[in-house]
Scaffold this active site. Structure first.
Site, mmCIF file in Angstrom:
data_model
loop_
_atom_site.group_PDB
_atom_site.id
_atom_site.type_symbol
_atom_site.label_atom_id
_atom_site.label_comp_id
_atom_site.label_asym_id
_atom_site.label_seq_id
_atom_site.Cartn_x
_atom_site.Cartn_y
_atom_site.Cartn_z
ATOM 1 N N HIS A 108 -97.278 49.864 53.501
ATOM 2 C CA HIS A 108 -98.681 49.526 53.706
ATOM 3 C C HIS A 108 -99.574 50.748 53.892
ATOM 4 C CE1 HIS A 108 -97.980 49.814 58.094
ATOM 5 N NE2 HIS A 108 -96.829 49.266 57.803
ATOM 6 N N HIS A 154 -101.752 58.701 59.306
ATOM 7 C CA HIS A 154 -101.655 57.881 58.084
ATOM 8 C C HIS A 154 -103.037 57.691 57.477
ATOM 9 C CE1 HIS A 154 -102.345 54.826 61.273
ATOM 10 N NE2 HIS A 154 -103.190 54.358 60.365
ATOM 11 N N HIS A 164 -105.933 55.226 55.038
ATOM 12 C CA HIS A 164 -106.429 53.974 54.466
ATOM 13 C C HIS A 164 -107.323 54.389 53.295
ATOM 14 C CE1 HIS A 164 -105.112 51.567 57.989
ATOM 15 N NE2 HIS A 164 -105.327 52.713 58.624
ATOM 16 N N THR A 200 -105.410 48.208 63.572
ATOM 17 C CA THR A 200 -106.030 47.520 62.436
ATOM 18 C C THR A 200 -104.993 46.847 61.540
ATOM 19 O OG1 THR A 200 -106.025 49.499 61.047
ATOM 20 C CG2 THR A 200 -107.965 49.142 62.449
ATOM 21 N N THR A 201 -103.738 46.855 61.978
ATOM 22 C CA THR A 201 -102.668 46.144 61.257
ATOM 23 C C THR A 201 -101.981 45.198 62.232
ATOM 24 O OG1 THR A 201 -101.008 47.832 61.766
ATOM 25 C CG2 THR A 201 -102.246 48.106 59.714
HETATM 26 S S1 B30 Z 1 -104.155 51.972 63.212
HETATM 27 O O1 B30 Z 1 -104.459 53.346 63.449
HETATM 28 O O2 B30 Z 1 -104.919 51.033 63.981
HETATM 29 N N1 B30 Z 1 -104.365 51.640 61.681
HETATM 30 C C1 B30 Z 1 -99.850 51.374 64.372
HETATM 31 C C2 B30 Z 1 -100.536 52.503 64.787
HETATM 32 C C3 B30 Z 1 -101.859 52.691 64.413
HETATM 33 C C4 B30 Z 1 -102.493 51.750 63.629
HETATM 34 C C5 B30 Z 1 -101.812 50.637 63.192
HETATM 35 C C6 B30 Z 1 -100.472 50.445 63.568
HETATM 36 C C7 B30 Z 1 -98.437 51.166 64.805
HETATM 37 O O3 B30 Z 1 -97.855 52.022 65.422
HETATM 38 N N2 B30 Z 1 -97.863 49.989 64.503
HETATM 39 C C8 B30 Z 1 -96.539 49.567 64.893
HETATM 40 C C9 B30 Z 1 -95.494 50.353 64.244
HETATM 41 N N3 B30 Z 1 -95.367 50.139 62.803
HETATM 42 C C10 B30 Z 1 -94.720 51.302 62.293
HETATM 43 C C11 B30 Z 1 -95.417 51.992 61.176
HETATM 44 O O4 B30 Z 1 -94.818 52.845 60.522
HETATM 45 O O5 B30 Z 1 -96.644 51.739 60.838
HETATM 46 C C12 B30 Z 1 -94.635 48.978 62.466
HETATM 47 C C13 B30 Z 1 -95.373 47.959 61.673
HETATM 48 O O6 B30 Z 1 -96.577 48.136 61.214
HETATM 49 O O7 B30 Z 1 -94.848 46.886 61.421
HETATM 50 CU CU1 B30 Z 1 -96.866 49.855 60.200
HETATM 51 ZN ZN ZN Z 2 -104.777 53.163 60.491
#
Ligand code: B30
Ligand code: ZN
Length: 263
Positions: free
Chosen positions: A62, A94, A96, A205-206
């Site tokens: 993603h 990461h 977007h 945001t995920t």
């Molecule tokens: S964000 O910055 O709000 N887009 C996570 C951290 C930051 C954001 C979104 C998600 C996060 O740590 N999520 C849980 C861990 N993830 C691991 C990953 O590699 O990123 C597991 C998952 O969602 O199922 Cu993707």
């Molecule tokens: Zn993000």
């Protein structure tokens, strides 16, 4: 990896996964209506030091993500200040992005969507790892940097452009690659740290969209060329579809204050 969501509807169909609440992200940021912030700015510790190892990038189905290595003298970069209590260590980064015909930032600044958005995920020093921190109200601080495409015919290679162009080597989910060449975290984001920013309380945001993030969104953009950003539009997601427009639609502000710090 148990992922059962995608970006086909930009998160409009995540209701069952993101049950929660009234403090979701991303949101619209408006410099005229935000509360002007007169308290301390953010301090970026070890952001200017070379990182020890090359970046190890990964297509996680993603996004493109990487773990932030320690600096050459063994320190983990961290931030303090703003509305944060204590240290928040830079853990991961990461992206977007959009597509060849759409912009893909998550936050909008003064009604403008940018071409892409970089997230540097920081974890409260109180928690051992990201998995622990995502579940705590004061667990995370995410620094967001907007990316704007600029037209340049003979563009110089930068740490960010080298990183972005390397995504051609991670075309499908679970592929990894090493991006050689060293930089500092500040160089990687184009030297835009310690400038004007918005800050507010929000969520991941995920899915599962946990409301555990203090957002710090810089207003100064970092720039890259079309040739660098376009590499992202070729990536494949968890389902083998094109991994494009991996941003969530903006959420209601509800009962929240957005703060704006002008340097
Ligand atoms: S964000 O910055 O709000 N887009 C996570 C951290 C930051 C954001 C979104 C998600 C996060 O740590 N999520 C849980 C861990 N993830 C691991 C990953 O590699 O990123 C597991 C998952 O969602 O199922 Cu993707
Ligand atoms: Zn993000």
């Amino acid at each position: 990896n148990g992922m059962e969501w995608n970006y086909l509807k930009n998160g409009k169909d995540w209701e069952d996964l993101c049950s929660s609440g009234k403090h979701q992200s991303p949101i619209l940021l408006d410099s005229r209506t935000a509360r002007k912030w007169v308290l301390p700015g953010i301090t970026f510790w070890h952001y200017y030091r070379l990182l020890k190892r090359p970046f190890y990038i990964r297509n996680n189905g993603h996004s493109i993500s990487l773990d932030i290595p320690v600096t050459s003298n063994g320190r983990k970069p961290f931030i303090t200040g703003g509305r944060l209590k204590g240290r928040y260590y830079a853990d991961g980064l990461h992206f977007h992005w959009g597509s060849y015909k759409s912009r893909g930032s998550e936050h909008l600044i003064n009604k403008r969507r940018f071409d892409a958005e970089i997230h540097i995920v920081h974890r409260n020093e109180k928690y051992r790892n990201i998995a622990q921190a995502v579940r705590q109200k004061d667990g995370l601080a995410v620094v967001a940097i907007m990316v704007a495409i600029v037209r340049k015919d003979n563009a110089k290679s930068t740490p960010l452009s080298r990183l972005m162009e390397a995504v051609v080597r991670v075309p499908i989910e679970d592929s990894n690659a090493t991006v050689f060449g060293q930089s500092s975290l500040d160089q990687l984001i184009g030297g835009v740290s310690h400038r004007d920013f918005f800050t507010y309380e929000g969520s991941l945001t995920t899915p599962l969209c946990d409301e555990t993030v203090t957002w710090i969104v810089f207003t100064e953009t970092t720039t890259v060329t079309m040739s660098s950003v376009s590499k992202f539009w070729l990536l494949r997601d968890h389902w083998g579809h094109r991994l494009i427009n991996n941003y969530r639609i903006v959420q209601d502000l509800n009962n929240r204050t957005v703060f704006y710090k002008k340097r």
